[in-house]
Write a protein that holds these residues in place. Structure first.
Motif, PDB file in Angstrom:
ATOM      1  N   VAL E  17      24.941  21.423   2.113  1.00 34.82           N
ATOM      2  CA  VAL E  17      26.263  20.809   2.282  1.00 34.82           C
ATOM      3  C   VAL E  17      26.988  20.825   0.955  1.00 34.82           C
ATOM      4  CG1 VAL E  17      27.419  18.636   2.737  1.00 34.82           C
ATOM      5  CG2 VAL E  17      25.502  19.358   4.182  1.00 34.82           C
ATOM      6  N   ASP E  18      28.274  21.213   0.990  1.00 33.69           N
ATOM      7  CA  ASP E  18      29.094  21.195  -0.226  1.00 33.69           C
ATOM      8  C   ASP E  18      30.540  21.076   0.189  1.00 33.69           C
ATOM      9  OD1 ASP E  18      30.329  21.474  -2.621  1.00 33.69           O
ATOM     10  OD2 ASP E  18      29.605  23.509  -3.041  1.00 33.69           O
ATOM     11  N   GLN E  19      30.921  19.896   0.656  1.00 34.07           N
ATOM     12  CA  GLN E  19      32.277  19.729   1.176  1.00 34.07           C
ATOM     13  C   GLN E  19      32.668  18.257   1.208  1.00 34.07           C
ATOM     14  OE1 GLN E  19      31.821  21.522   5.056  1.00 34.07           O
ATOM     15  NE2 GLN E  19      31.285  19.567   6.005  1.00 34.07           N
ATOM     16  N   VAL E  20      33.903  18.001   1.677  1.00 34.15           N
ATOM     17  CA  VAL E  20      34.462  16.644   1.655  1.00 34.15           C
ATOM     18  C   VAL E  20      34.219  15.924   2.985  1.00 34.15           C
ATOM     19  CG1 VAL E  20      36.624  15.328   1.486  1.00 34.15           C
ATOM     20  CG2 VAL E  20      36.213  17.284  -0.037  1.00 34.15           C
ATOM     21  N   PHE E  21      33.955  14.613   2.900  1.00 32.17           N
ATOM     22  CA  PHE E  21      33.833  13.747   4.075  1.00 32.17           C
ATOM     23  C   PHE E  21      34.699  12.510   3.894  1.00 32.17           C
ATOM     24  CE2 PHE E  21      29.868  16.075   3.736  1.00 32.17           C
ATOM     25  CZ  PHE E  21      29.570  16.420   5.044  1.00 32.17           C
TER      26      PHE E  21
END
Lengths: 340, 340, 340, 340, 340, 340
Positions: E17-21
């Motif tokens: 995972v390498d993203q915005v939440f």
């Protein structure tokens, strides 16, 4: 020793246990390899926890008193996400040595003080026959003893030892405070009716360590039980007095008891048909709802939300900040509203 | 003489009257010119009619027995479209000389025969304690006497003297007929429950000539009254037997009585919770509805319509020709339908 | 071989499995390492159990018949507290070789005997047109075959193969037993109505191994389906007879079918408006409730409590000891009551 | 001659009468002196009035056609506050010479024009089977003839000849107008469903001069009648086509018909379970309520009040001035308010 | 970068995972060994997933913005059957750089286009005072901005950003389409009423990333909020105009808003009492039900069943194949039916 | 002169009339012979009576003030069983010279004394913003003046001038008396809520001589009116204070007002969700029921029955002798019972 006992709800994994529990359930089982082990449910006033004793014997199993007390040595373990006690040793513990209030939820008020205050209010009853009837109930040790111990309800309000007395006293206080406002009401009838309206709950709930409905409670119910008691006490009085006990008084008191839930749907076989029955119905309801709302707000586990979870009996969620009239963070005035 | 008496519902204007009536209401009034006159309501089992006696005196008025019988001479007149009796003379008539069935609607069956048949069915109860309990009720002359006279209901079904017995016997017969189909049912409990389910109606209705609710009937109701009687009879038996009467039997019988209306809305404080209570609930309802529908159809005053008027309790009109399966004039097959 | 098959509900961890199951669901999945495996639900009349076959192929997967039978070799394992079957090998099993009653819950009575008894009762119908109509239904092989197999309901009562016939026969017996008590009733109409009241359920439920509603059952419902069948059979008869079939008979039978649930809320578009419709409504309800209560009590898993769990449809818990009138341990007479 | 006829509702005491009436009821009676006289109810579309013919004979009585027309000569009299016609002479009048709309309330629209417009809309149905089914209904002269004459309801809305067509057309127009907004809807199913949703009313009401429910209407009802017709037409089509008519279409159309009242309590045995059923339910309800509210406001007899009387079906009174947005005298702004 | 972000609902075990939440909840906890770790709930418009960061510090915890955005590096793991993200590193992400529609469910239509179309329809209002009132609302930037963002409901229908506008426009279109059918309706009142009927929802829901009720929404509700706004805008206009704003207009608009739920049980303190209120009530309900049914069918997860699961609000399951009129496999015509 | 006026309910035939009446309705009509006459309804606080003036002129008719007072000379006649006044002469009478309480039912308490006591209780409000808000209402002359005159309800309870104040004061007294029992309650919120809960009734009822609902009362209702007033007063205060008025206070007060009927069915758009709202709901209900029951019993016209007639709102008849605990004649103990 009991002073240092830990509440079940405060247990954490790894703790050593050396204290008394109430036994809620016990079972002797066989492992896949054929060994016996004991599965039990141990508890106190704060909750329940499973217990397992490996390499158990039938003798040990038989020594565990169902619905009684057990001194347990062992330790708390986390088994698949749930805590349990692995029991190393146990022995029955005498009931008269425990502090009952450690194992049963109990009113925070003094039972005898409440009882005295209730009696004081009932001394205000002037009608001769109502006085005698109240006296007959007060002298019935079995009823009075159970009345002082009973909760007001299984769950809805005042669900603890002494709760019925606490609720009855509260309604009696309120009735006394408002009777002056309505001089048309028959004050004697009101006060006696308040005393007796829920008294049948004394026989609706079994009085073991684990409160539950009696068969009679479920099949017949406290409303009819109380109506029957009025009949019985009146018959006793008639015998003692050597003259008929006034039928009208019996009718009116039974009517108040039968109708005090206010709606057929809530188990009243008769709807209120005298002002005194309405008066008691509303004061009863008011006190129960005060307990339910205030208690539910205080106990709400979610500290972030300004509302409690859904309260099924009230068909709503409850707002927790009516006591504080300054604007809080959660009232829609903060940033983040659709109005930004 | 009473053989020739005319029914109130058959009076026509101009007739001479010389017979006995029951007095339903009486009043002494003053005319505009200051004279006294008596206004009364006279009746028999077929209906009521106003009566007027002009130039009356207080002495005459006082001689008229309220809720008693009066021999009246006078004539029937049409006053503004309504018939009334102008009374020329009247005198009280002894109650023991009237044929009560002329004045009260009465079952068409023989009361003692019905009672015998019911006793015969109850003899089938085998459990010792239930047998004793049934016996206690049967030996209570006050209850039995009232039970034989009571109607099953004020209006809805079997609303006449002996109606309660008639209905109870009918349910008992049906229960007996169906018990064999359901061997799991406790037959003794069912038969005793059927006998007692409505017995409280004996005290719910006053037994004067003009049937109406007693205060106790309205304030407490037949359901609770019957539950109390079970308690009292069981206590008597315990005393006589010198041992406790089984609590479970008392609980179950009271439960059957309390729950037999089947819905809170119909005044049951408990819903059926044993198969026997459901069994009695449906058989009770079935028999009541059979009476209501068949009687309503038979009595329908409009002979042209194939349906009765609206029956509020059943939320429908009733079709009157289900007994005749040939096509009639009114079934939409005749000319005049939208299909022509 | 099937004689020795073990019921799913009796499986324990570690057992070897070598028998037939019905396939309730199957799915081909991929493990994290990319291998295929099969996840299935296997069952019999006693319950369901998950099955896993590792190192499966698409060919094996395709060979498994959905809603069909599968012979499975493998063993029972406990996986995180739940039993499952690890499948070593499997092959489809021919439907005509299984004992269907091993896989579907089936009435304990003999279907053909029940059918014969029902026919015998229906022979009592004397009205010519009703006899012909009943005959038309009896001769409809499709309807009769489905009628004999259908359950009376998905869950509420008689939920097994043959349950509809069992319930219909039971109501017919009861109707026959009580018809003599109410001579005003049209007995022919009652018996025919009882036969047809639930017959639409034959088309409401699909007849695979896993009983469920058909689309028509859910969209149209058994009540309207049965009313339509009456119309169709009457039309056939009119054609055969060469004269109109009496409209009133059609109206009355359809009315009985439409109204037999007794309340709009339960899906009846018309309320009962003839005595015969009320009669059938109550006997239908009585028999269903007898099944529900007796069965629920017998199956109750908790042997310690004198009450079953909450029964939603009945809005109560059921008391389990009405069959035994001696005082038990749980009726509030034992020590431990609030009255001590 | 009929052009000059006076409406019954406009009669005043003293008028001479020489015109045709519909006979709603007739009876031959005897005066107290033994003479025969005729009591009848005469009417037209505006209302009813009692008629009395003194010194009548059985011959005259027999000549009066029940539910037919009568030419009456006589005069209007006030008898105890109620108007009646004293009949001097009368003779039957041929039905084919009357202007039916004088005697029955009739739609103000042209029936054939409405029918054409409805057909035009139905021509938009593209699905082959639905087209064929619609055609089958349109070709059924009996149904169509009755459909054009039927009212939409006995009292609630469009209660006049042609009212069912008027209402059906109105719902069809609205459906057509909104179908474009919901492309997911099956337009063919909607249009056919609208056409058929109330068509059973054609057989629910008898088509004499005095509209009333048929036996079939009351016992079975228009909802089930229409569902049956769909089944019958589909069966005919299957026969003609030599192939099964799609079962799903039958299921869906019957579902729409069965569920269009939207609530069990209003006689729908199924609740809407497809978007098209909801769509029709709301448009049906909307059009009925538009008629009820607008018509009730227009007909309100009290011109002083800004509200109509209580409308039971709507559980409210209706405000009559929503069409005029300027402040009126009655909106609480005038003097006389508590705010003065 | 956000283009490549994966939806939470599509995660599988093992992914990097390498993203915005969006941060839905966060908590700092202690392990049994005394180390700190962070437990959080991360989400996007497709769902939520637990996140765990071991060896965390208070500084890291404080840097996580509640209800804000977080850039997360880590990997997806299966923990006891549930996926979670093990966080290796994280940092807050600026709100103005995210694509809001990735995190909030948003209407698929263009908000500004919808708004323009609604304004165009409202331009059809001719009455001067209603025009002015509409204008006052349109010029209120706070209300309009929130109105464009609000969902139509929390869950039932159009539960996404822009849903309220979408629903309001849909009802306005339908109203415009049908107004011509009912010339008696006050079209200006209808159009204004449609615009305002749900506008209070703009203040009923808070507008953060995680939509929920405001305190005012729960305690007062959108119905009363909207009624108050009408009062305030009318008062402003009166001031500006220098003359009273017509009271009747205020009364009627408030009445439409108060009554548009159509039943007391659904929170309307007044039932519809003008035709325009009924009109809006049904069109509002129609549009909501169209969304609910079509959306529920489309989203149904079970592809094998021809019915959705139980839909509590509609008290039914929905049939999924009304759009396809050919017989499918599941309509009871296939083999396997009880009719075989 | 007005001292000697006779109450309408005491009129008897033949009396001479020479006194003032309120004009409830007037109409100019034509006799059959073409003469004009006036039909009017005259009244006072005790009831209404028809009046007829023969040989009237338009001038006389115009001089009669609708909803005003009229001095009438004439006499009372019995016309077909109903009394009416034949008017010989009449002239308008100035409103300021009548004793309003002769024509309107008025509280028996002193309005200003009640108002002072209410103000005294409200002085107990300590929260600054609530004090200011109460003050704003108290200073609003229009509201206060109407508040003092309004009845508490049209019919149910305290239906007379001053009744709203009487009821509000009574609830305030009771609230004050019980607040000490529940220290968790926010006393300031309770007292302010009690003051405002029904204040909207001041605008719900028109204040002419003949009390009736205003259009605003019927279309919008007192609950929403009061909520709006709170909003307006808070806005005024914010302006005067130069700072926002706390939103939470507005929310809570509006919530109390909106929810005080306690059930959706009784017009509350929100159910109580704070303890203070429950508290006010029960005390409001209690006081209303006390009035309804005591007043209904006192006014019961039938002195023979121990029960009143059916009271629709309470779904029961009321027993009239709960104030007297000795056995009466009517309690079923007298002869005439079924037990004889």
């Amino acid at each position: 020793m009991e002073n240092q006992r830990l509440c079940v709800k405060d247990f954490i994994s790894g703790q050593t246990v050396d204290q008394v529990f109430v036994v809620r359930q016990k079972e002797l089982r066989t492992t896949k390899t054929g060994d016996l082990y004991i599965s039990a449910t141990l508890g106190d006033r704060s909750g329940s926890i499973p217990g397992r004793m490996w390499q158990a014997s039938e003798a040990i199993f038989d020594s565990i008193p169902p619905d009684g007390f057990l001194h347990v040595k062992g330790r708390v373990e986390d088994y698949r996400g749930t805590l349990q006690i692995v029991i190393d040793a146990c022995r029955p513990f005498p009931t008269d040595k425990v502090n009952l209030s450690d194992f049963l939820p109990v009113t925070e008020n003094d039972v005898e003080e409440m009882w005295s205050e209730l009696l004081e209010i009932l001394r205000g009853v002037k009608n001769k026959h109502l006085r005698l009837l109240v006296k007959k109930f007060i002298e019935d040790q079995q009823i009075v003893s159970a009345f002082k111990r009973a909760p007001a309800a299984m769950q809805l309000h005042n669900p603890f030892v002494g709760g019925l007395l606490e609720h009855t006293l509260s309604v009696a206080r309120n009735a006394k405070a408002l009777l002056g406002m309505y001089p048309h009401l028959n004050a004697d009838l009101v006060l006696t009716g308040v005393f007796l309206h829920d008294i049948g709950k004394s026989a609706e709930l079994s009085g073991g360590l684990n409160i539950r409905y009696t068969d009679r409670g479920q099949l017949v119910g406290h409303i009819t039980i109380a109506a029957i008691w009025v009949q019985e006490k009146a018959a006793l009085l008639a015998e003692e007095l050597g003259e008929p006990f006034p039928k009208r008084i019996v009718n009116l008191l039974q009517h108040i008891i039968l109708s005090h839930h206010g709606e057929y749907e809530f188990g009243s076989p008769k709807l209120p048909a005298i002002p005194e029955a309405f008066f008691i119905h509303y004061l009863d309801n008011l006190d129960a709802k005060m307990y339910m709302t205030i208690n539910r707000i205080e106990k709400d586990p979610d500290h972030d939300s300004s509302f409690t979870g859904w309260v099924k009996e009230l068909r709503t969620r409850l707002y927790k900040h009516s006591g504080d009239l300054s604007d809080g963070e959660d009232d829609g005035s903060q940033t983040g509203s659709l109005f930004e």
